[in-house]
Structures are given as C-alpha cells and as structure tokens.
Design a protein around this motif. Structure first.
Motif, PDB file in Angstrom:
ATOM      1  N   ALA A 179       4.753   6.918  -2.342  1.00 20.21           N
ATOM      2  CA  ALA A 179       4.274   5.962  -3.342  1.00 20.21           C
ATOM      3  C   ALA A 179       5.288   4.840  -3.568  1.00 20.21           C
ATOM      4  CB  ALA A 179       3.983   6.689  -4.653  1.00 20.21           C
ATOM      5  N   ALA A 180       6.568   5.186  -3.603  1.00 19.64           N
ATOM      6  CA  ALA A 180       7.603   4.183  -3.863  1.00 19.64           C
ATOM      7  C   ALA A 180       7.687   3.158  -2.733  1.00 19.64           C
ATOM      8  CB  ALA A 180       8.954   4.874  -4.054  1.00 19.64           C
ATOM      9  N   VAL A 181       7.691   3.646  -1.489  1.00 17.37           N
ATOM     10  CA  VAL A 181       7.768   2.727  -0.343  1.00 17.37           C
ATOM     11  C   VAL A 181       6.531   1.830  -0.307  1.00 17.37           C
ATOM     12  CG1 VAL A 181       7.847   2.569   2.170  1.00 17.37           C
ATOM     13  CG2 VAL A 181       9.232   4.287   0.993  1.00 17.37           C
ATOM     14  N   ALA A 182       5.359   2.410  -0.572  1.00 16.89           N
ATOM     15  CA  ALA A 182       4.122   1.628  -0.561  1.00 16.89           C
ATOM     16  C   ALA A 182       4.126   0.565  -1.648  1.00 16.89           C
ATOM     17  CB  ALA A 182       2.926   2.553  -0.748  1.00 16.89           C
ATOM     18  N   SER A 183       4.651   0.904  -2.817  1.00 18.95           N
ATOM     19  CA  SER A 183       4.669  -0.035  -3.937  1.00 18.95           C
ATOM     20  C   SER A 183       5.568  -1.239  -3.651  1.00 18.95           C
ATOM     21  CB  SER A 183       5.140   0.675  -5.208  1.00 18.95           C
ATOM     22  OG  SER A 183       4.240   1.704  -5.567  1.00 18.95           O
ATOM     23  N   LEU A 184       6.556  -1.057  -2.773  1.00 22.63           N
ATOM     24  CA  LEU A 184       7.423  -2.168  -2.383  1.00 22.63           C
ATOM     25  C   LEU A 184       6.836  -2.959  -1.211  1.00 22.63           C
ATOM     26  CD1 LEU A 184      10.881  -0.338  -2.512  1.00 22.63           C
ATOM     27  CD2 LEU A 184      10.044  -2.057  -4.129  1.00 22.63           C
ATOM     28  N   LEU A 185       6.256  -2.251  -0.240  1.00 25.67           N
ATOM     29  CA  LEU A 185       5.856  -2.891   1.009  1.00 25.67           C
ATOM     30  C   LEU A 185       4.531  -3.631   0.921  1.00 25.67           C
ATOM     31  CD1 LEU A 185       6.428  -3.394   3.998  1.00 25.67           C
ATOM     32  CD2 LEU A 185       5.298  -1.215   4.515  1.00 25.67           C
ATOM     33  N   THR A 186       3.508  -3.021   0.307  1.00 29.56           N
ATOM     34  CA  THR A 186       2.184  -3.657   0.374  1.00 29.56           C
ATOM     35  C   THR A 186       2.086  -4.967  -0.415  1.00 29.56           C
ATOM     36  OG1 THR A 186       1.403  -2.104  -1.319  1.00 29.56           O
ATOM     37  CG2 THR A 186       0.875  -1.589   0.969  1.00 29.56           C
ATOM     38  N   PRO A 187       2.741  -5.124  -1.577  1.00 29.23           N
ATOM     39  CA  PRO A 187       2.715  -6.458  -2.206  1.00 29.23           C
ATOM     40  C   PRO A 187       3.379  -7.520  -1.317  1.00 29.23           C
ATOM     41  CG  PRO A 187       3.338  -4.796  -3.798  1.00 29.23           C
ATOM     42  CD  PRO A 187       3.365  -4.127  -2.463  1.00 29.23           C
ATOM     43  N   TRP A 188       4.436  -7.122  -0.612  1.00 27.26           N
ATOM     44  CA  TRP A 188       5.107  -8.041   0.311  1.00 27.26           C
ATOM     45  C   TRP A 188       4.172  -8.431   1.449  1.00 27.26           C
ATOM     46  CZ3 TRP A 188       6.649  -7.502   5.490  1.00 27.26           C
ATOM     47  CH2 TRP A 188       7.548  -8.472   5.953  1.00 27.26           C
ATOM     48  N   LEU A 189       3.455  -7.438   1.996  1.00 26.82           N
ATOM     49  CA  LEU A 189       2.491  -7.733   3.057  1.00 26.82           C
ATOM     50  C   LEU A 189       1.384  -8.653   2.559  1.00 26.82           C
ATOM     51  CD1 LEU A 189       2.080  -4.186   4.686  1.00 26.82           C
ATOM     52  CD2 LEU A 189       3.104  -6.205   5.767  1.00 26.82           C
ATOM     53  N   LEU A 190       0.898  -8.412   1.347  1.00 29.34           N
ATOM     54  CA  LEU A 190      -0.164  -9.243   0.793  1.00 29.34           C
ATOM     55  C   LEU A 190       0.311 -10.679   0.635  1.00 29.34           C
ATOM     56  CD1 LEU A 190      -3.046  -9.309  -0.426  1.00 29.34           C
ATOM     57  CD2 LEU A 190      -1.988  -8.876  -2.658  1.00 29.34           C
TER      58      LEU A 190
END
Length: 263
Positions: A179-190
């Motif tokens: 969850a932590a990695v996803a919360s950092l990575l997906t906003p950046w990808l968006l």
C-alpha cells in the motif's frame, strides 16, 4: 480424490505455501491502494478530458467523493459473496483464483478507459467505463477479502502453530508495504504519464499477484468447501449463537473502517 492436501501434516516447519501468499498479498494490495489512491484526483481532473465534448466540465469534488465512498462500501459488502462461494461451493483457493481473474479484468477496464479501439470509445463513455471497472474490482477485491487471511490459517496445524504470530506479522507487513509503495508511485504515474499508465501498472501487479498465487497451488493446504453441511451448521443454534457473539465485535470494526476511509 483431491491431489492436494486437505489438512496440515504434522510438522514444526513453516508451511511451504506461505511465501506465495505473502507475495500475492503485497502485489494485490499495491494494485488496490494504487488504483484507489488516485480515484478522486482522476475523476475531478482527468475524466472530463477523455471525452470529445468541448463543453465537458470537471466532475465536482463532492460528486467524486460520493462515487469513491460508494465504491469503498461495495468493497466491504461483497466479502459476503466471497465467503458464501468459498465456504459452500468452491473452497478458498478456487474462490481466490477465480475472483482474482475477475479483479484483473476490472483493472483492465480502467486502464483502457478512453482508449481508441474497436469503436468502444463511441459505445461507452469514459464514466461508464469507470463505473463498470469499479463494479468488477469491487466484486473481485471484496470477494477475496474474507478468504485470504483464513487461507493463511488453513496452512497450519497444531504442531507448527507457533509460527502463526510471526507469519501474520509478515502478512500484514506485506499489506502495508504494498500500500505504501502504491500510494507513492501511482500519483506520480498519473501526473507524468497519465491515467492509462496509472491504472495499468496496478493491473499488472494484480496479474502478478494472481500468477504468484497460482504458482503456490501445489504447496497449499486446500480445505474443501463445506457444502450443505456448512449451511446446516451455520443455521444451527450453535452457529447462530457464534454469529451473534462475533457480531458484537464487528459492529465496532465497521465503525473503525467507516471512520478510517473518511481520508
């Protein structure tokens, strides 16, 4: 006759299927929290730009939050469906596998939202794609929710039960890490690569989670479904009494998660 073990064998060792379950959970939680973490921003800032309507307007934040909470509510209602399928019909392993495929399809729908292919962009507007994708994900994610933790417990017998506390610590660490990695990575990808990548990467992680779980199939204990006997036990006086006692606890659990998801 099942080719898989249906009960733990006496051993003091760590069950062989545990690494596959933990790997699956980390990737699945990445997929879920990555997708969920960008939903409101996507609906308010990106969704309107996917249409050909020059007069398209951004979705109001209040409307986006309403859709977000409807989705979250569905994710916590569909576990009843998953539990019924697992306990009466298919068992936990098959339920997790089949609903994980459904889960992957939902991610695929979100990733392809607004894409120009096969004329579907003309038949279904992006909002319809979004709703369909979220409904499918709610069925898949919610459906496996009651099965995974119970599947962990199924792997242990009395002789290696001393591993349980440590294994569940690893299990919940994998949840938080994903969850932590996803919360950092997906906003950046968006922000830098747009919605297709931001929704697509969680979809790839869900496909990886499904693959990892399938790879562990011969290492797992496969507890068979209870069938009609399970229903008889559930609606017996002892079963109803147990449900009422558990219900007192879960009232407070429901309140906690309702407050938690106000974020």
């Amino acid at each position: 006759m099942s080719k898989h073990l249906t009960a733990p064998v006496p051993t003091k060792s760590l069950p062989g299927g545990i690494p596959f379950i933990i790997g699956n959970e980390a990737a699945e939680r990445f997929s879920f929290y990555g997708m969920k973490g960008i939903l409101v921003v996507f609906m308010t800032s990106f969704l309107y730009a996917m249409t050909d309507d020059p007069n398209g307007a951004q979705m109001p934040t209040t409307t986006a939050m309403q859709w977000y909470h409807w989705f979250t509510s569905a994710v916590y209602i569909t576990p009843f469906l998953g539990a019924v399928i697992a306990d009466i019909f298919l068992g936990k392993y098959l339920t997790i596998m089949l609903l994980s495929v459904v889960y992957c399809i939902g991610h695929g729908v979100l990733a392809l939202m607004g894409a120009q292919f096969w004329g579907l962009d003309q038949a279904l507007d992006p909002l319809t794609f979004l709703i369909i994708g979220l409904v499918i994900i709610a069925i898949g994610s919610g459906g496996i929710k009651p099965c995974v933790s119970a599947h962990v417990g199924d792997q242990f017998g009395a002789s290696n039960a001393h591993w349980l506390s440590q294994v569940f610590s690893w299990f919940y660490l994998s949840i938080n890490l994903g969850a932590a990695v996803a919360s950092l990575l997906t906003p950046w990808l968006l922000h830098w690569y747009g919605p297709h990548w931001a929704f697509g990467v969680p979809g790839v992680l869900m496909a990886l989670a499904t693959l990892v779980f399938w790879l562990g199939r011969n290492r797992f204990i496969h507890v068979p479904a209870g069938g009609i006997g399970f229903l008889r036990e559930l609606f017996s006086w002892e079963g109803i009494s147990a449900l009422l006692k558990l219900g007192i606890i879960f009232v407070f659990v429901a309140v906690f998660w309702a407050l938690f998801d106000q974020t």
